[in-house]
Design a protein around this motif. Structure first.
Motif, PDB file in Angstrom:
ATOM      1  N   ALA A 189       5.286  50.015 102.383  1.00  0.00           N
ATOM      2  CA  ALA A 189       3.938  50.452 102.739  1.00  0.00           C
ATOM      3  C   ALA A 189       3.276  49.342 103.519  1.00  0.00           C
ATOM      4  O   ALA A 189       3.747  48.206 103.509  1.00  0.00           O
ATOM      5  N   ILE A 190       2.215  49.698 104.215  1.00  0.00           N
ATOM      6  CA  ILE A 190       1.421  48.658 104.866  1.00  0.00           C
ATOM      7  C   ILE A 190       0.688  47.886 103.765  1.00  0.00           C
ATOM      8  O   ILE A 190       0.179  48.492 102.814  1.00  0.00           O
ATOM      9  N   ASN A 191       0.690  46.565 103.873  1.00  0.00           N
ATOM     10  CA  ASN A 191      -0.004  45.733 102.889  1.00  0.00           C
ATOM     11  C   ASN A 191      -1.461  46.177 102.775  1.00  0.00           C
ATOM     12  O   ASN A 191      -2.178  46.200 103.772  1.00  0.00           O
ATOM     13  N   PRO A 192      -1.921  46.568 101.584  1.00  0.00           N
ATOM     14  CA  PRO A 192      -3.300  47.039 101.440  1.00  0.00           C
ATOM     15  C   PRO A 192      -4.313  45.974 101.864  1.00  0.00           C
ATOM     16  O   PRO A 192      -5.459  46.305 102.200  1.00  0.00           O
ATOM     17  N   ALA A 193      -3.882  44.697 101.849  1.00  0.00           N
ATOM     18  CA  ALA A 193      -4.806  43.630 102.232  1.00  0.00           C
ATOM     19  C   ALA A 193      -5.048  43.609 103.743  1.00  0.00           C
ATOM     20  O   ALA A 193      -5.998  42.976 104.204  1.00  0.00           O
ATOM     21  N   VAL A 194      -4.186  44.291 104.508  1.00  0.00           N
ATOM     22  CA  VAL A 194      -4.401  44.333 105.962  1.00  0.00           C
ATOM     23  C   VAL A 194      -5.408  45.445 106.245  1.00  0.00           C
ATOM     24  O   VAL A 194      -5.107  46.627 106.122  1.00  0.00           O
ATOM     25  N   THR A 195      -6.635  45.055 106.597  1.00  0.00           N
ATOM     26  CA  THR A 195      -7.685  46.051 106.790  1.00  0.00           C
ATOM     27  C   THR A 195      -8.203  46.049 108.216  1.00  0.00           C
ATOM     28  O   THR A 195      -8.932  46.944 108.602  1.00  0.00           O
ATOM     29  N   SER A 196      -7.839  45.032 108.993  1.00  0.00           N
ATOM     30  CA  SER A 196      -8.409  44.945 110.333  1.00  0.00           C
ATOM     31  C   SER A 196      -7.322  44.555 111.319  1.00  0.00           C
ATOM     32  O   SER A 196      -6.342  43.885 110.960  1.00  0.00           O
ATOM     33  N   THR A 197      -7.519  44.987 112.567  1.00  0.00           N
ATOM     34  CA  THR A 197      -6.525  44.648 113.591  1.00  0.00           C
ATOM     35  C   THR A 197      -6.505  43.141 113.848  1.00  0.00           C
ATOM     36  O   THR A 197      -5.536  42.612 114.365  1.00  0.00           O
ATOM     37  N   ASN A 198      -7.587  42.440 113.468  1.00  0.00           N
ATOM     38  CA  ASN A 198      -7.631  40.988 113.654  1.00  0.00           C
ATOM     39  C   ASN A 198      -6.542  40.280 112.856  1.00  0.00           C
ATOM     40  O   ASN A 198      -6.182  39.146 113.168  1.00  0.00           O
ATOM     41  N   GLN A 199      -6.041  40.967 111.803  1.00  0.00           N
ATOM     42  CA  GLN A 199      -5.101  40.292 110.915  1.00  0.00           C
ATOM     43  C   GLN A 199      -3.667  40.282 111.442  1.00  0.00           C
ATOM     44  O   GLN A 199      -2.781  39.752 110.800  1.00  0.00           O
ATOM     45  N   ILE A 200      -3.441  40.900 112.596  1.00  0.00           N
ATOM     46  CA  ILE A 200      -2.125  40.824 113.214  1.00  0.00           C
ATOM     47  C   ILE A 200      -1.958  39.417 113.787  1.00  0.00           C
ATOM     48  O   ILE A 200      -2.790  38.957 114.570  1.00  0.00           O
ATOM     49  N   ALA A 201      -0.887  38.740 113.380  1.00  0.00           N
ATOM     50  CA  ALA A 201      -0.717  37.348 113.791  1.00  0.00           C
ATOM     51  C   ALA A 201       0.129  37.272 115.052  1.00  0.00           C
ATOM     52  O   ALA A 201       1.357  37.310 114.997  1.00  0.00           O
ATOM     53  N   ALA A 202      -0.557  37.186 116.202  1.00  0.00           N
ATOM     54  CA  ALA A 202       0.165  37.120 117.468  1.00  0.00           C
ATOM     55  C   ALA A 202       0.351  35.684 117.927  1.00  0.00           C
ATOM     56  O   ALA A 202       1.254  35.382 118.704  1.00  0.00           O
ATOM     57  N   ALA A 203      -0.528  34.802 117.487  1.00  0.00           N
ATOM     58  CA  ALA A 203      -0.531  33.438 118.007  1.00  0.00           C
ATOM     59  C   ALA A 203       0.284  32.510 117.118  1.00  0.00           C
ATOM     60  O   ALA A 203       0.546  32.819 115.955  1.00  0.00           O
ATOM     61  N   ALA A 204       0.650  31.383 117.683  1.00  0.00           N
ATOM     62  CA  ALA A 204       1.390  30.386 116.915  1.00  0.00           C
ATOM     63  C   ALA A 204       0.489  29.817 115.830  1.00  0.00           C
ATOM     64  O   ALA A 204      -0.742  29.822 115.959  1.00  0.00           O
ATOM     65  N   SER A 205       1.146  29.345 114.771  1.00  0.00           N
ATOM     66  CA  SER A 205       0.398  28.781 113.661  1.00  0.00           C
ATOM     67  C   SER A 205      -0.484  27.637 114.166  1.00  0.00           C
ATOM     68  O   SER A 205      -0.067  26.835 114.999  1.00  0.00           O
ATOM     69  N   GLY A 206      -1.713  27.558 113.676  1.00  0.00           N
ATOM     70  CA  GLY A 206      -2.602  26.470 114.044  1.00  0.00           C
ATOM     71  C   GLY A 206      -3.443  26.775 115.270  1.00  0.00           C
ATOM     72  O   GLY A 206      -4.278  25.968 115.671  1.00  0.00           O
ATOM     73  N   SER A 207      -3.236  27.954 115.898  1.00  0.00           N
ATOM     74  CA  SER A 207      -4.031  28.301 117.075  1.00  0.00           C
ATOM     75  C   SER A 207      -5.475  28.551 116.648  1.00  0.00           C
ATOM     76  O   SER A 207      -5.723  28.989 115.524  1.00  0.00           O
ATOM     77  N   PRO A 208      -6.426  28.285 117.556  1.00  0.00           N
ATOM     78  CA  PRO A 208      -7.826  28.552 117.219  1.00  0.00           C
ATOM     79  C   PRO A 208      -8.100  30.053 117.222  1.00  0.00           C
ATOM     80  O   PRO A 208      -7.254  30.844 117.609  1.00  0.00           O
ATOM     81  N   ALA A 209      -9.305  30.415 116.806  1.00  0.00           N
ATOM     82  CA  ALA A 209      -9.710  31.818 116.817  1.00  0.00           C
ATOM     83  C   ALA A 209      -9.698  32.340 118.251  1.00  0.00           C
ATOM     84  O   ALA A 209      -9.905  31.574 119.196  1.00  0.00           O
ATOM     85  N   MET A 210      -9.469  33.657 118.391  1.00  0.00           N
ATOM     86  CA  MET A 210      -9.465  34.315 119.706  1.00  0.00           C
ATOM     87  C   MET A 210      -8.450  33.698 120.668  1.00  0.00           C
ATOM     88  O   MET A 210      -8.626  33.731 121.879  1.00  0.00           O
ATOM     89  N   SER A 211      -7.381  33.129 120.123  1.00  0.00           N
ATOM     90  CA  SER A 211      -6.405  32.478 120.989  1.00  0.00           C
ATOM     91  C   SER A 211      -5.579  33.523 121.733  1.00  0.00           C
ATOM     92  O   SER A 211      -5.233  34.571 121.189  1.00  0.00           O
TER      93      SER A 211
END
Lengths: 467, 301
Positions: free
Chosen positions: A341-363
């Protein structure tokens, strides 16, 4: 030699041909009865007498009614029926499963997986795009739905196999009882030196029906009865012994989702022993329930858990749009295709991790999305195949299983068709033959009656001498 | 062998069934025009077909990547062309007063025009792609990378890679620091701080400092070369994308041919087989009908 004995000879002919015609009638009437073996009257000359100094027969007599029956052929047919029963049952069920895996003409799980990783490719080109992020979530849900659908079909089929055990064992038990009853009747009839041919035909037919459902062996006894035995790894049990029948039963309490098959042997007081049939329809049903379908299910489960684990690991090694470390995309509790199932904790599209670890917001960094998309070609976890490759192999395997079961069934059908042709050749009723016999017997009957009329005329002549 | 009427009937049923099964298989082939309608039709070929379909989907995806990246690069290229044009204008403007002038008005005009050109270069450098990314901003693509006031670069020097075919990536963006500030390496296009050069020139023109103006002219030339270098790099990348796209398309054609070899029904063959099977079936039907009619009963009185 007297005129009376001429009359007697005529009479013996009349009654013999009456019986023979009767048997012909029986044959014609049963021309389409399954399992019927044609019969014929055995005619013999009646005992000789030597009244006038030389011996002469005293007419004809019917000494018995013979059944055309080939025991060896019957054995072969029983074996063929057992194989046919197993193969046709498993073929039917496998053909029902096949559409679930028919990726060739419809888009199923394989397509869903491709699209899911494709959506990460799209995201890699616009890592901050809301539409691309939404597409990742939607395609992930599509993967989940496909896994659920396959898993449900498989588990439903397993459940259907399990519940079909009830009518199957009931029908086996009914057949066993009928065989035992027929055994009793055959024994009684034969003790009074009667003719039990029809009863035997019925019993042989029932044994054939039984052998389709469960693998059996049988032996014929001198008193006309047949003992039926069942053998598996745990031993040999009597299913029918004389006029006593055993019975299959199901233990529905220990595991309500997977009944245990038990057997009370004929004449045994119990308790029932647990058995593991491997032949006939019963064996096929158990194999489908316990081995074949769970085998597919295991592969689908492995695919689901591996995809969830790998995607989650990649998610957590990246940063989401707020700059936070990504959280699992699929429910971390995923342990099978049914529970993904999709993790119930994922509630927003913002939570998709596209950037490398340590990247700033809106990277706009896309390295994690690229790594995620690259999982489509990852061969490290599925034994040297990609996720799609593994699934395609499963589709091929299901196809191969269906194909080979279909081929086996058509071979079995050809074989049992050949055997029943052989049986028909020996035991079947030929209308032409019976009609010819009918004419023959009718003429013989007419001739016999002519003898009696002739004797009567002669008697009249003699009596005329007196008056 | 003894033959009975039932034997003939059973055999007739069995073989008519077989005939009809063949006929319906051929009918399926000719109506779906596909050799494989379910995995069991040919499990191995079905596996190959699925693999091909996956590869086709993947290369479709790569082509989508390439076309999106091309669009992005074209936007970048337009920005670079604009910047190069403004630098050329600035250069001819500066050339007109390269030996200085005492005309205060003319110097004012030139410095105003230079300021305006610089502003336009900044605007160009803040170009956004179709989906709103600042093309020269590196991964900080959601804030404008340059501003006119202090020449600082708000972006980063990260180069964004995209996948163009399996396990092969291509850098998609040019970063503003490399292009306009002349810093960074791999690739480095030059060492000229173009916006700074404009500021220096404006100051030199206002002060009528001939040496500084000439230095500025040299720096502008170097700056123009820097932009040209960036354009060359970009063009090379776009050419690579183009050939990658062609390669992907060629691969697709090959894969589609392979799939169609497996999947497409040979209609002529099926047509011939179908008519053979029809003949066989109707012959079987007619024979069955005739033979099962016959009986001794017809001739008995």
């Amino acid at each position: 030699m007297s005129l009376n004995s001429i009359m007697q000879i005529g009479k013996s002919g009349l009654s013999a041909y009456r019986v023979a015609t009767e048997i012909t009638g029986e044959n014609i009437a049963n021309v389409n009865t399954p399992g019927y073996s044609r019969q014929r009257a055995i005619l013999e000359t009646a005992p000789q007498s030597a009244i006038n100094g030389f011996s002469l027969g005293t007419g004809v007599s019917v000494t018995g009614v013979q059944r055309f029956y080939d025991g060896l052929l019957q054995q072969q047919m029983v074996t063929a029926q057992t194989t046919l029963g197993y193969d046709s049952t498993s073929s039917n069920v496998l053909q029902q499963i096949e559409p679930t895996f028919n990726e060739v003409t419809t888009n199923g799980l394989g397509d869903a997986i491709s699209k899911f990783f494709g959506s990460w490719q799209d995201l890699s080109l616009n890592p901050t795009g809301t539409a691309e992020r939404q597409a990742v979530l939607t395609t992930a849900q599509n993967v989940v739905d496909n896994f659920h659908s396959i898993s449900k079909t498989l588990s439903d089929t397993v459940a259907a196999q399990n519940s079909s055990l009830t009518p199957l064992t009931d029908s086996i038990n009914a057949t066993l009882n009928s065989i035992a009853q027929l055994n009793g009747q055959i024994k009684t009839t034969q003790m009074t030196s009667g003719n039990a041919n029809e009863l035997k035909d019925q019993r042989d037919q029932l044994i054939q029906d039984l052998s389709k459902q469960v693998g059996i062996t049988y032996t014929e006894n001198s008193d006309g009865t047949t003992d039926v035995n069942y053998t598996d790894a745990s031993g040999t049990y009597a299913l029918v012994s004389g006029s006593k029948a055993g019975a299959f039963s199901l233990d529905k309490i220990t595991n309500p989702n997977s009944y245990a098959v038990q057997l009370t042997a004929a004449g045994s007081a119990g308790p029932a022993t647990t058995v593991a049939p491997t032949q006939g329809a019963l064996g096929a049903t158990l194999a489908l329930r316990d081995t074949i379908i769970p085998g597919y299910q295991k592969q689908v489960d492995l695919l689901a858990t591996t995809i969830a684990t790998k995607v989650n690991a990649q998610q957590t090694s990246g940063a989401d749009l707020t700059g936070a470390t990504g959280i699992a995309l699929f429910d971390p509790a995923t342990s099978s295709a049914a529970t993904i199932a999709i993790n119930p904790a994922v509630t927003s599209t913002n939570q998709i991790a596209a950037a490398a670890s340590g990247s700033p917001a809106m990277s706009g960094d896309n390295s994690n999305a690229l790594a995620m998309a690259g999982l489509l070609n990852d061969t490290s976890t599925m034994g040297g195949s990609t996720f799609n490759g593994y699934y395609n192999t499963l589709v091929s395997k299901v196809g191969l299983d269906v194909q080979s079961s279909q081929n086996t069934v058509s071979r079995d059908e050809a074989f049992s068709n050949q055997l029943s042709t052989l049986r028909e050749s020996n035991s079947g009723v030929s209308l032409d033959e019976e009609l010819t016999n009918l004419v023959t017997y009718q003429r013989s009957y007419q001739a016999s009656s002519k003898i009696i009329t002739t004797a009567t005329d002669m008697m009249d002549t003699v009596l005329g001498l007196i008056s | 062998m003894r033959i009975t009427t039932n034997m003939t009937a059973n055999n007739a049923i069995y073989h008519l069934q077989q005939n009809l099964a063949n006929l319906s298989k051929l009918q399926e082939l000719s109506t779906t025009q596909q050799n494989i309608n379910r995995p069991s039709d040919d499990p191995n070929a079905a596996g190959v077909l699925l693999d091909i379909a996956d590869k086709l989907k993947a290369s479709d995806q790569y082509n989508t990547n390439i076309s999106k990246a091309s669009t992005f690069m074209q936007v970048t290229s337009t920005a670079l062309t604009g910047i190069a044009g403004f630098i050329t204008q600035a250069k001819s403007l500066v050339d007109s007063i390269s030996s200085g002038t005492t005309d205060q008005t003319q110097r004012q005009t030139v410095s105003d025009q230079l300021a305006s050109l610089k502003k336009q270069i900044v605007d160009m450098a803040n170009t956004q792609s179709a989906d709103g990314q600042y093309v020269l901003g590196g991964t900080a693509s959601s804030t404008p990378p340059f501003n006119n006031a202090n020449n600082t670069y708000a972006g980063d020097s990260t180069q964004v890679n995209i996948e163009v075919t399996q396990n092969s990536t291509q850098t998609m963006n040019l970063t503003g620091d490399r292009v306009l500030q002349g810093v960074g390496s791999n690739p480095s296009y030059g060492t000229t701080d173009i916006l700074g050069t404009f500021d220096n020139l404006i100051a030199a023109v206002s002060a009528n400092n001939v040496t500084s103006i000439q230095q500025g002219t040299t720096a502008l030339e170097a700056g123009a070369q820097q932009i040209t270098n960036a354009q060359i790099d970009l063009t090379a990348r776009m050419t690579r994308l183009d050939s990658m796209s062609k390669m992907n398309t060629n691969n697709q054609t090959t894969l589609q041919n392979m799939a169609s070899d497996i999947q497409t029904v040979d209609l002529a063959k099926v047509g011939v087989q179908l008519s053979q099977q029809q003949t066989a079936y109707s012959a079987a039907l007619s024979a069955t009908a005739k033979i099962s009619q016959m009986s001794l009963l017809d001739y008995l009185p």
